[in-house]
Design a protein around this motif. Structure first.
Motif, PDB file in Angstrom:
ATOM      1  N   ASP A 107       0.819  -1.222   0.000  1.00  0.00           N
ATOM      2  CA  ASP A 107       0.000   0.000   0.000  1.00  0.00           C
ATOM      3  C   ASP A 107       0.847   1.265   0.000  1.00  0.00           C
ATOM      4  OD1 ASP A 107       0.804   0.489   2.623  1.00  0.00           O
ATOM      5  OD2 ASP A 107      -1.220   0.415   3.477  1.00  0.00           O
ATOM      6  N   ASP A 108       2.169   1.116  -0.005  1.00  0.00           N
ATOM      7  CA  ASP A 108       3.049   2.284  -0.034  1.00  0.00           C
ATOM      8  C   ASP A 108       3.371   2.733  -1.463  1.00  0.00           C
ATOM      9  OD1 ASP A 108       3.105   2.252   2.713  1.00  0.00           O
ATOM     10  OD2 ASP A 108       5.001   1.166   2.837  1.00  0.00           O
ATOM     11  N   GLU A 150       1.295   6.126  -3.051  1.00  0.00           N
ATOM     12  CA  GLU A 150       1.000   5.614  -1.714  1.00  0.00           C
ATOM     13  C   GLU A 150      -0.509   5.595  -1.459  1.00  0.00           C
ATOM     14  OE1 GLU A 150       3.084   7.233   1.654  1.00  0.00           O
ATOM     15  OE2 GLU A 150       1.839   6.065   3.030  1.00  0.00           O
ATOM     16  N   SER A 179      -1.628   4.155   1.698  1.00  0.00           N
ATOM     17  CA  SER A 179      -1.674   3.673   3.085  1.00  0.00           C
ATOM     18  C   SER A 179      -2.997   4.051   3.732  1.00  0.00           C
ATOM     19  CB  SER A 179      -0.520   4.271   3.899  1.00  0.00           C
ATOM     20  OG  SER A 179       0.700   3.727   3.469  1.00  0.00           O
ATOM     21  N   ASN A 193       5.541  -3.084   4.535  1.00  0.00           N
ATOM     22  CA  ASN A 193       5.013  -1.766   4.852  1.00  0.00           C
ATOM     23  C   ASN A 193       5.985  -0.940   5.681  1.00  0.00           C
ATOM     24  OD1 ASN A 193       2.696   0.055   4.699  1.00  0.00           O
ATOM     25  ND2 ASN A 193       2.773  -0.082   6.933  1.00  0.00           N
ATOM     26  N   THR A 243      -2.052  -2.659   3.505  1.00  0.00           N
ATOM     27  CA  THR A 243      -1.124  -3.791   3.396  1.00  0.00           C
ATOM     28  C   THR A 243      -1.831  -5.097   3.745  1.00  0.00           C
ATOM     29  OG1 THR A 243       0.653  -2.319   4.130  1.00  0.00           O
ATOM     30  CG2 THR A 243       1.101  -4.685   4.213  1.00  0.00           C
TER      31      THR A 243
END
Ligand code: MN
Length: 256
Positions: A8-9, A37, A39, A96, A110
């Motif tokens: 997720d980054d 990103e 996050s 992550n 993530t």
């Protein structure tokens, strides 16, 4: 194995790069990750605008790589149904930047990428490193992820459960070992910072730092605080089976 890696980054994140390098030494690797990103996007999916998958350079050792303008959930869903030439044996999400401990798993993109894999019947691992530092070495976390993945592949005991790994930000010599843990409860203090915009209106910015030392020793949070790699099995089935028993009589007690 043929493994799908996501995060997720974003596709450029150093944690993902470390994972690609580590897995490509021994396995066939495909990468499908967000183009920026994402996050804290949790398990959201994109339904009101088109998704685009841009083919990327594979010089790190992946056989294919795509950057998608969507969430981690979108990436894994699109990969498994459309982009990949065959079904992967496993999906690994991370590494992550920052831990995903306890109740964090509800917000984590993530972990959501790993959950999405499970919903497609594919074993999945989420891996996070407990630091927000810029000069971070993800090598140790990548090696741990590979070791866990190979162990899971050799003995696939878990079918509806993902493995959530959190690695403390320590040198290899300072890591105390591995603990199998349950999810703790993550509490934050000073959650919202109130600020004033140029027109004098108040706005809020989510920040806050976790409260240390309130979880029992068998939790993931305590394990990482004490310098252990934490491995938590997390089930996709959120049903409370005790609650199921307790509410059974309601079937006859609530009028319809
Ligand atoms: Mn992240």
């Amino acid at each position: 194995m043929f493994v799908l890696l996501s995060n997720d980054d974003g596709i450029q994140a150093p944690g993902l790069t470390a994972l690609i390098k580590e897995f490509a030494r021994r396995h066939e690797v495909a990468v499908v990750a967000p183009d920026r990103e994402r996050s804290a996007s949790s398990h959201s999916i994109t339904v009101h605008k088109p998704l685009r998958a841009q083919q990327m350079d594979t010089k790190l050792g992946a056989t294919c790589a795509y950057a998608v303008n969507g969430t981690p959930g979108d990436c894994v869903k699109l990969a498994l149904t459309t982009l990949l030439p065959k079904k992967p044996d496993m999906v690994i999400s991370g590494i992550n930047r920052g831990s995903n401990l306890g109740t964090d798993v509800f917000y984590s993109g993530t972990v959501a990428a790993a959950f999405e894999a499970l919903l497609h019947g594919i074993p999945a691992i989420a891996v996070s490193l407990a630091t927000y530092g810029e000069e971070t070495d993800y090598g140790l976390s990548a090696a741990v992820a590979l070791a866990v993945a190979e162990r899971l592949a050799a003995k696939p005991v878990l079918s509806r459960t993902l493995i959530n790994i959190n690695v403390p930000d320590l040198r290899k010599a300072d890591i105390k070992g591995v603990r199998i843990t349950r999810l703790g409860i993550r509490q934050y203090r000073n959650i919202f910072e109130a600020r004033r915009d140029p027109r004098g209106q108040t706005y809020y910015w989510l920040a806050g730092e976790p409260v240390v030392g309130t979880n029992s020793v068998d939790t993931d949070i305590a394990a990482v605080e004490q310098g252990f790699v934490s491995i938590t099995p997390v089930a996709v089935d959120l049903t409370d089976y005790e609650g199921l028993q307790q509410l059974q009589s309601w079937e006859n007690e609530i009028d319809t």
